[in-house]
Design a protein around this motif. Structure first.
Motif, PDB file in Angstrom:
ATOM      1  N   ASP A 115      -1.115   1.820   3.580  1.00 22.98           N
ATOM      2  CA  ASP A 115      -1.936   1.035   4.506  1.00 22.98           C
ATOM      3  C   ASP A 115      -3.348   1.598   4.599  1.00 22.98           C
ATOM      4  N   ALA A 116      -3.466   2.937   4.540  1.00 17.24           N
ATOM      5  CA  ALA A 116      -4.784   3.564   4.651  1.00 17.24           C
ATOM      6  C   ALA A 116      -5.664   3.262   3.442  1.00 17.24           C
TER       7      ALA A 116
ATOM      8  N   ARG B  48       6.297  -1.684  -2.281  1.00 21.54           N
ATOM      9  CA  ARG B  48       5.218  -1.869  -1.307  1.00 21.54           C
ATOM     10  C   ARG B  48       3.851  -1.596  -1.957  1.00 21.54           C
TER      11      ARG B  48
ATOM     12  N   ALA C 140       0.210  -3.953  -2.794  1.00 17.49           N
ATOM     13  CA  ALA C 140      -1.063  -3.488  -2.230  1.00 17.49           C
ATOM     14  C   ALA C 140      -2.025  -3.009  -3.306  1.00 17.49           C
TER      15      ALA C 140
ATOM     16  N   GLY D 153      -2.537   1.278  14.456  1.00 18.57           N
ATOM     17  CA  GLY D 153      -1.247   1.935  14.621  1.00 18.57           C
ATOM     18  C   GLY D 153      -1.117   2.613  15.967  1.00 18.57           C
TER      19      GLY D 153
ATOM     20  N   ARG E 166      -7.271   3.285  -5.798  1.00 14.42           N
ATOM     21  CA  ARG E 166      -6.146   3.425  -4.860  1.00 14.42           C
ATOM     22  C   ARG E 166      -5.008   4.221  -5.518  1.00 14.42           C
TER      23      ARG E 166
ATOM     24  N   ALA F 274      -6.028   0.377   2.018  1.00 14.18           N
ATOM     25  CA  ALA F 274      -6.404  -1.043   1.953  1.00 14.18           C
ATOM     26  C   ALA F 274      -7.906  -1.230   1.837  1.00 14.18           C
TER      27      ALA F 274
ATOM     28  N   GLU G 245       8.549  -3.610   7.650  1.00 12.53           N
ATOM     29  CA  GLU G 245       7.368  -3.374   6.836  1.00 12.53           C
ATOM     30  C   GLU G 245       7.644  -3.646   5.359  1.00 12.53           C
TER      31      GLU G 245
ATOM     32  N   PHE H  15       4.232   4.753   3.458  1.00 13.03           N
ATOM     33  CA  PHE H  15       3.739   3.453   3.916  1.00 13.03           C
ATOM     34  C   PHE H  15       2.428   3.604   4.681  1.00 13.03           C
ATOM     35  N   ASN H  16       2.325   4.664   5.477  1.00  8.00           N
ATOM     36  CA  ASN H  16       1.067   4.924   6.184  1.00  8.00           C
ATOM     37  C   ASN H  16      -0.068   5.129   5.184  1.00  8.00           C
TER      38      ASN H  16
ATOM     39  N   LYS I  45      -3.671   4.816  11.139  1.00  2.00           N
ATOM     40  CA  LYS I  45      -3.985   3.396  10.960  1.00  2.00           C
ATOM     41  C   LYS I  45      -4.917   2.929  12.075  1.00  2.00           C
TER      42      LYS I  45
ATOM     43  N   SER J 215      -2.459   8.024  15.282  1.00  2.00           N
ATOM     44  CA  SER J 215      -2.141   7.298  14.054  1.00  2.00           C
ATOM     45  C   SER J 215      -3.299   7.367  13.091  1.00  2.00           C
TER      46      SER J 215
END
Length: 490
Positions: free
Chosen positions: A397-398, A358, A362, A450, A407, A400, A271, A393-394, A447, A445
């Motif tokens: 991603d959430a 990361r 994003a 996910g 954000r 996005a 990732e 990281f979760n 995601k 998850s």
């Protein structure tokens, strides 16, 4: 020698509470009975005189008249004789008795005095105890738990059949000492447990690797307590159970967890690969530019100082790239679990670099909140860092699907109720209200695509460190994931 008269003897025996029958020394016929015997048998003296053994005895071979006559005869030549006899009363009720036959030479004639007392209740108790003991032996034979009584120096005074089986003892083998079955390390620990054995309740269970009499190894879980029964027993009562299968399962789970954690680290690296590649591209491009510039200056006989400056700049950029690679390698390298006392703030600082890489790609703003006071915990640094990475990281991603200017990701460490608490908060879409409680149970998850394995791995790691992990709605919308570890202040 003057012998008492028969009347004197009768008066003396009538004062006794014990039952007495007088038999003629030659014929063995009843010639007299005291008051206690008449009351117990329900006959008067006159009614007893003509009775025979068959009239007042249970009709069994062991109560034949010949047996009682033989005991009376022996009392004449050998002294008082004790034997068991069953008398039958007028109402037909049997009275199991303990009888003593004694030869008495009276002035008028010699008699055999038979004293007897009712032992029916005692015999009933004895039979019940024998039945209880038999049942207990049968039950204990099939138990998976062994029971033993030890002296204070560890010698085994008693051991159940199930205990003999657990220790690999053959029939007739002397059990010896409990320490005969221990290795050096287990012997010292077991001795301490026995020395501290409580009196009122069993001790806390402890487990030991033991060697059976047949040489095979096993793991036993042992509890003990002090055993004091009047003047009969002053020792230790131990219960032990074979937990070899449990230990084997635990070891298999530990091995599986190590493999899963190792795989998890590589999964996290996958990732991070894009962000790391982007980060490395900058120093590598700079290295190339500085080297090319230095080569041109040397080719065209430019100032040597400019070339040296270019090469040194290239060296600094190469060193920067090497540090990035080293950080990644230290994170994913496979090593045996080693728990050390760490400051949780330092672990968050270590992983913040990867999280910010990361997040930068994003378009997520990262806010790190650290307390001034240290948060010491006993943990494996890489694994707890991996939990922080997975949660962060979760959250990235959430975010996005959130507008770029909204954000935000917050990572905070703090102390709460004697524990070190980590909070990972995002302002993304969150999860359904009924999903918070099962988010870390596997195959759940936050995601859209996910599978929840990363979150399940987080729970596995935190639980093995004696901590807890949970999720709840964030105050400003989104999701807040938290985990807490015990503080180790000493």
């Amino acid at each position: 020698m003057t012998y008492p008269t028969e009347d004197d003897f009768h008066r003396l025996l009538d004062a006794l509470t014990m039952c007495v029958l007088l038999h003629d020394a030659d014929t063995k016929a009843i010639v007299w009975a005291n008051r206690a015997a008449c009351i117990a048998l329900g006959f008067s003296v006159e009614e007893l005189l003509p009775l025979k053994a068959r009239d007042m005895t249970r009709p069994e071979p062991k109560y034949r008249r010949e047996i009682a006559v033989a005991a009376m005869d022996r009392s004449i030549t050998e002294g008082p004789q004790g034997y068991e006899w069953c008398y039958r009363s007028r109402t037909g009720q049997d009275m199991l008795s303990e009888a003593i036959a004694t030869y008495v030479p009276l002035r008028e004639h010699a008699v055999v005095m038979v004293q007897f007392r009712d032992i029916s209740a005692e015999e009933a108790v004895r039979q019940e105890l024998r039945r209880y003991e038999t049942r207990l032996r049968e039950f204990m034979q099939d138990l998976s738990e062994g029971v033993a009584v030890l002296t204070h120096d560890g010698a085994i005074q008693f051991i159940s059949d199930s205990g003999r089986r657990l220790l690999g003892l053959a029939a007739g083998d002397a059990p010896g000492s409990v320490f005969d079955y221990c290795g050096a390390r287990s012997r010292e620990s077991l001795a301490g447990q026995l020395d501290d054995a409580p009196l009122q309740r069993p001790s806390s269970p402890q487990r030991y690797r033991m060697i059976r009499r047949d040489g095979s190894a096993c793991w036993l879980r042992i509890t003990c307590r002090r055993l004091v029964i009047e003047d009969d027993i002053d020792g230790l009562l131990i219960h032990f159970r074979d937990i070899s299968d449990e230990v084997g399962i635990e070891e298999a789970r530990r091995t599986e967890a190590r493999i899963l954690e190792y795989a998890g680290r590589y999964n996290a690296m996958g990732e991070m690969a894009t962000a790391i590649a982007h980060e490395l591209s900058q120093p590598l491009a700079a290295v190339r530019n500085f080297i090319e510039g230095s080569i041109r200056r040397l080719e065209y006989a430019g100032p040597v100082e400019d070339a040296i400056w270019g090469l040194r700049s290239a060296d600094r950029q190469a060193e920067h790239a090497a540090l990035i690679i080293k950080s990644v390698r230290e994170y994913i390298v496979k090593r045996e679990p080693t728990e050390t006392r760490m400051d949780l703030r330092d672990i968050l600082a270590d992983v913040a670099y990867f999280i910010e890489l990361r997040a930068r790609d994003a378009g997520v703003r990262v806010h790190i909140m650290q307390p001034r006071a240290a948060l010491p915990v006993l943990c494996e640094r890489v694994l707890i860092g991996q939990v922080m990475l997975n949660l962060a990281f979760n959250a990235i991603d959430a975010l996005a699907d959130v507008a770029a200017d909204r954000r935000d990701l917050t990572l905070a460490c703090e102390e709460e109720e004697g524990k070190a608490l980590v909070r990972v908060i995002d302002n993304g879409p969150g999860v359904p209200a009924d999903a918070h409680g099962r988010l870390f149970d596997g195959f759940s998850s936050s995601k859209a695509a996910g599978n929840g394995i990363g979150l399940s791995l987080c729970k596995n790691i935190v639980t093995r460190h004696g901590g807890t992990i949970w999720a709840l709605p964030a105050a400003d919308g989104g999701l807040e994931c938290c985990f807490a570890l015990p503080l180790r202040l000493e």
